[in-house]
Design a protein around this motif. Structure first.
Motif, PDB file in Angstrom:
ATOM      1  N   UNK A 124       0.802  -1.128   0.098  1.00 24.89           N
ATOM      2  CA  UNK A 124      -0.153   0.099  -0.088  1.00 24.89           C
ATOM      3  C   UNK A 124       0.890   1.072   0.004  1.00 24.89           C
ATOM      4  N   UNK A 125       1.836   1.228   0.705  1.00 24.81           N
ATOM      5  CA  UNK A 125       2.954   2.484   0.776  1.00 24.81           C
ATOM      6  C   UNK A 125       3.956   2.529  -0.307  1.00 24.81           C
ATOM      7  N   UNK A 126       3.897   1.354  -1.257  1.00 24.33           N
ATOM      8  CA  UNK A 126       4.957   1.437  -2.542  1.00 24.33           C
ATOM      9  C   UNK A 126       6.354   1.102  -1.838  1.00 24.33           C
ATOM     10  N   UNK A 127       6.238   0.379  -0.648  1.00 28.15           N
ATOM     11  CA  UNK A 127       7.597  -0.089  -0.263  1.00 28.15           C
ATOM     12  C   UNK A 127       7.945  -1.379  -0.671  1.00 28.15           C
ATOM     13  N   UNK A 128       8.203  -1.396  -2.024  1.00 29.60           N
ATOM     14  CA  UNK A 128       8.519  -2.814  -2.670  1.00 29.60           C
ATOM     15  C   UNK A 128       9.146  -2.656  -4.095  1.00 29.60           C
ATOM     16  N   UNK A 129       9.759  -3.679  -4.564  1.00 28.41           N
ATOM     17  CA  UNK A 129      10.375  -3.664  -6.014  1.00 28.41           C
ATOM     18  C   UNK A 129       9.479  -4.473  -7.058  1.00 28.41           C
ATOM     19  N   UNK A 130       9.399  -3.808  -8.218  1.00 30.43           N
ATOM     20  CA  UNK A 130       9.258  -4.518  -9.342  1.00 30.43           C
ATOM     21  C   UNK A 130      10.107  -5.585  -9.812  1.00 30.43           C
ATOM     22  N   UNK A 131       9.541  -6.990 -10.020  1.00 29.76           N
ATOM     23  CA  UNK A 131      10.386  -7.923 -10.789  1.00 29.76           C
ATOM     24  C   UNK A 131       9.648  -8.316 -12.111  1.00 29.76           C
ATOM     25  N   UNK A 132      10.428  -8.080 -13.240  1.00 26.17           N
ATOM     26  CA  UNK A 132       9.763  -8.603 -14.560  1.00 26.17           C
ATOM     27  C   UNK A 132      10.359  -9.853 -15.001  1.00 26.17           C
ATOM     28  N   UNK A 133       9.403 -10.867 -15.061  1.00 24.91           N
ATOM     29  CA  UNK A 133       9.618 -12.351 -15.298  1.00 24.91           C
ATOM     30  C   UNK A 133       9.267 -12.454 -16.655  1.00 24.91           C
ATOM     31  N   UNK A 134      10.279 -12.830 -17.497  1.00 22.62           N
ATOM     32  CA  UNK A 134      10.096 -13.235 -19.062  1.00 22.62           C
ATOM     33  C   UNK A 134       9.109 -14.355 -19.032  1.00 22.62           C
ATOM     34  N   UNK A 135       8.444 -14.395 -20.017  1.00 23.26           N
ATOM     35  CA  UNK A 135       7.241 -15.213 -20.457  1.00 23.26           C
ATOM     36  C   UNK A 135       7.337 -15.808 -21.777  1.00 23.26           C
ATOM     37  N   UNK A 136       7.069 -17.104 -22.159  1.00 23.02           N
ATOM     38  CA  UNK A 136       7.235 -17.840 -23.411  1.00 23.02           C
ATOM     39  C   UNK A 136       6.083 -17.323 -24.159  1.00 23.02           C
ATOM     40  N   UNK A 137       6.277 -16.850 -25.483  1.00 28.75           N
ATOM     41  CA  UNK A 137       5.115 -16.570 -26.621  1.00 28.75           C
ATOM     42  C   UNK A 137       5.059 -17.828 -27.349  1.00 28.75           C
ATOM     43  N   UNK A 138       4.067 -18.605 -27.503  1.00 33.24           N
ATOM     44  CA  UNK A 138       3.764 -19.875 -28.153  1.00 33.24           C
ATOM     45  C   UNK A 138       3.014 -19.507 -29.440  1.00 33.24           C
ATOM     46  N   UNK A 139       3.692 -19.886 -30.658  1.00 32.37           N
ATOM     47  CA  UNK A 139       3.000 -19.277 -31.864  1.00 32.37           C
ATOM     48  C   UNK A 139       2.855 -20.744 -32.956  1.00 32.37           C
ATOM     49  N   UNK A 140       1.703 -21.262 -33.085  1.00 31.36           N
ATOM     50  CA  UNK A 140       1.243 -22.396 -33.947  1.00 31.36           C
ATOM     51  C   UNK A 140       1.525 -21.896 -35.486  1.00 31.36           C
ATOM     52  N   UNK A 141       2.066 -22.490 -36.098  1.00 29.14           N
ATOM     53  CA  UNK A 141       2.533 -22.446 -37.707  1.00 29.14           C
ATOM     54  C   UNK A 141       1.571 -23.548 -38.132  1.00 29.14           C
ATOM     55  N   UNK A 142       0.905 -23.034 -39.558  1.00 23.80           N
ATOM     56  CA  UNK A 142       0.255 -24.118 -40.237  1.00 23.80           C
ATOM     57  C   UNK A 142      -0.156 -23.590 -41.530  1.00 23.80           C
ATOM     58  N   UNK A 143      -1.183 -24.038 -42.322  1.00 32.16           N
ATOM     59  CA  UNK A 143      -1.618 -23.863 -43.417  1.00 32.16           C
ATOM     60  C   UNK A 143      -2.964 -22.859 -43.353  1.00 32.16           C
ATOM     61  N   UNK A 144      -3.719 -22.892 -42.229  1.00 31.86           N
ATOM     62  CA  UNK A 144      -5.085 -22.626 -42.046  1.00 31.86           C
ATOM     63  C   UNK A 144      -5.275 -21.514 -40.979  1.00 31.86           C
ATOM     64  N   UNK A 145      -4.323 -21.508 -40.144  1.00 32.50           N
ATOM     65  CA  UNK A 145      -4.427 -20.602 -38.947  1.00 32.50           C
ATOM     66  C   UNK A 145      -5.259 -21.140 -37.717  1.00 32.50           C
ATOM     67  N   UNK A 146      -5.556 -22.181 -37.997  1.00 35.23           N
ATOM     68  CA  UNK A 146      -6.567 -22.859 -36.863  1.00 35.23           C
ATOM     69  C   UNK A 146      -5.847 -23.263 -35.563  1.00 35.23           C
ATOM     70  N   UNK A 147      -6.446 -22.819 -34.240  1.00 30.77           N
ATOM     71  CA  UNK A 147      -5.895 -23.123 -33.129  1.00 30.77           C
ATOM     72  C   UNK A 147      -6.588 -24.743 -32.550  1.00 30.77           C
ATOM     73  N   UNK A 148      -5.917 -25.887 -32.127  1.00 30.10           N
ATOM     74  CA  UNK A 148      -6.629 -26.658 -31.837  1.00 30.10           C
ATOM     75  C   UNK A 148      -7.196 -26.645 -30.216  1.00 30.10           C
TER      76      UNK A 148
END
Length: 422
Positions: free
Chosen positions: A184-208
């Motif tokens: 509440x008082x802002x007495x903390x630190x930010x931590x940025x945690x990387x995340x994995x982006x998952x991109x499906x490749x195909x011929x019709x763009x459909x997601x299972x």
């Protein structure tokens, strides 16, 4: 030339990450306004049993559990322990003038909607790492109504039985009011945690169709509208695909790919950093980890024990030489140093892939120089599996069978914003 290209790619990723962190720095802790908190409750084992047997009364359920040999008293003790702590967290936020909404994992598909996620100033998972990961999956740009990041801070409701590496230190499980006041008082630190982006490749763009594994049952996840995009001609030619589509869930820990039946061999092809080399492997599955996930499955796959060190030293021709004997007297320290070296920072812009139990006989792997573990910027995977899944953070599963293609990468803007104390 490939090495030079990879180095430039790494430098570019680090520069992008620094730029993104710099932009987020304007959203400083001192400027953070805490008015609305969304508390995400864990699913206790007792609640899970209630969900499995909805037609039974409490007395009937407990008798059924006793008949199968379950320690019902201990199960109820842990359930009540969590619920008491959860009420304490809610009270702590309300005591600092914060409006609170409570959502449980039993109903998270409906209660953790875009509106609720955008309403909250902070998301507060209460439970263990699994509850934190569930909340992180929803703290995604694809689930938000605005581009403003909603930070996450987690409390460990049972530090005696849970390590809770993603949560606040155990000190704040005993003193949650102190943690809430500091936030509440802002007495903390930010931590940025990387995340994995998952991109499906195909011929019709459909997601299972995806499946929610949290409930230990096949519950279909809702589909988020992400329009398919055409690949540029270089990517289309390289990966033999026409369309790409980004999955709506970002992986905080890891993406795992492998056969659902663990005894079956997983047959995969990998292209690392868009190089012109197709790496072929047969193994027990592929784990692609972030820095946050390096403390979890990544370490479990790759760690060594003091017995491993002892066996390696004994296998040396001069194993009884004084300097080797000195090493053998410190096998525990050597193993600890090695295992500690497996970890890397949560904001690291790289991925680390690990091949589980890679077959290394005959023609496998191909080429022979293919490493079973390495840091990369991107990894493309093509499946030649029979009945495989792509699993995000152990919770969301997609079919990934013969011919399926996916690209895994880290983008700075996908980083999870978390609150750290101490």
């Amino acid at each position: 030339m490939l090495l030079h290209s990879t180095t430039l790619s790494m430098l570019k990723s680090k520069q992008l990450l620094k730029q993104w962190v710099k932009e987020c720095a304007s959203f400083s802790p001192a400027n953070f306004k805490l008015k609305r908190a969304l508390i995400v409750s864990k699913l206790s084992r007792y609640e899970f049993e209630q969900m499995r047997h909805p037609d039974l009364s409490r007395e009937q359920l407990e008798q059924k559990l006793r008949d199968r040999g379950t320690d019902v008293e201990n199960m109820l003790y842990l359930h009540n322990l969590h619920k008491d702590f959860e009420r304490r967290i809610v009270r702590s936020f309300r005591n600092v003038g914060c409006e609170v909404k409570l959502s449980s994992r039993l109903e998270f598909r409906s209660s953790l909607s875009k509106d609720v996620m955008s309403w909250a100033d902070v998301i507060v998972p209460v439970g263990g790492d699994g509850t934190f990961l569930l909340s992180a999956n929803r703290a995604s740009p694809l689930f938000a109504l605005s581009q403003q990041k909603t930070p996450i801070v987690g409390f460990n409701s049972d530090p005696q039985h849970s390590e809770g590496r993603l949560l606040l230190p155990k000190h704040y499980s005993e003193n949650p009011e102190e943690a809430v006041n500091r936030i509440k008082c802002g007495d903390f630190k930010w931590v940025h945690r990387s995340r994995i982006r998952t991109t499906m490749l195909g011929n019709n763009g459909a997601i299972p169709e995806s499946t929610d594994l949290f409930r230990h049952t096949a519950v279909k996840m809702e589909q988020v509208d992400t329009a398919p995009e055409e690949l540029d001609w270089k990517m289309a030619d390289k990966y033999k695909a026409k369309m790409k589509r980004i999955l709506p869930y970002l992986a905080l820990n890891e993406v795992f790919i492998g056969e659902q039946l663990s005894a079956r061999v997983s047959h995969l092809q990998l292209v690392l950093n868009h190089q012109n080399v197709v790496n072929k492997t047969k193994c027990s599955g592929l784990c692609v980890s972030t820095g946050t996930g390096s403390t979890s499955w990544h370490t479990s796959i790759n760690r060594i024990t003091s017995s491993d060190v002892e066996d390696m030293l004994q296998s040396l021709p001069n194993s009884c030489a004084p300097h080797i004997l000195q090493l053998r007297a410190n096998v525990e320290e050597i193993a600890q140093r090695y295992n500690q070296g497996l970890l890397f920072p949560p904001d690291d812009p790289r991925l680390c892939y690990s091949i589980r139990e890679q077959i290394c006989v005959g023609v496998w792997p191909s080429p022979k120089t293919f490493k079973a573990r390495d840091f990369v910027q991107t990894v493309f995977i093509k499946s030649h599996c029979m009945d495989a899944s792509l699993v995000i953070d152990g919770s969301i599963s997609y079919p990934f069978n013969d011919g399926a293609k996916v690209l895994l990468e880290i983008h700075p803007e996908d980083a999870l914003l978390t609150i750290a104390l101490d």
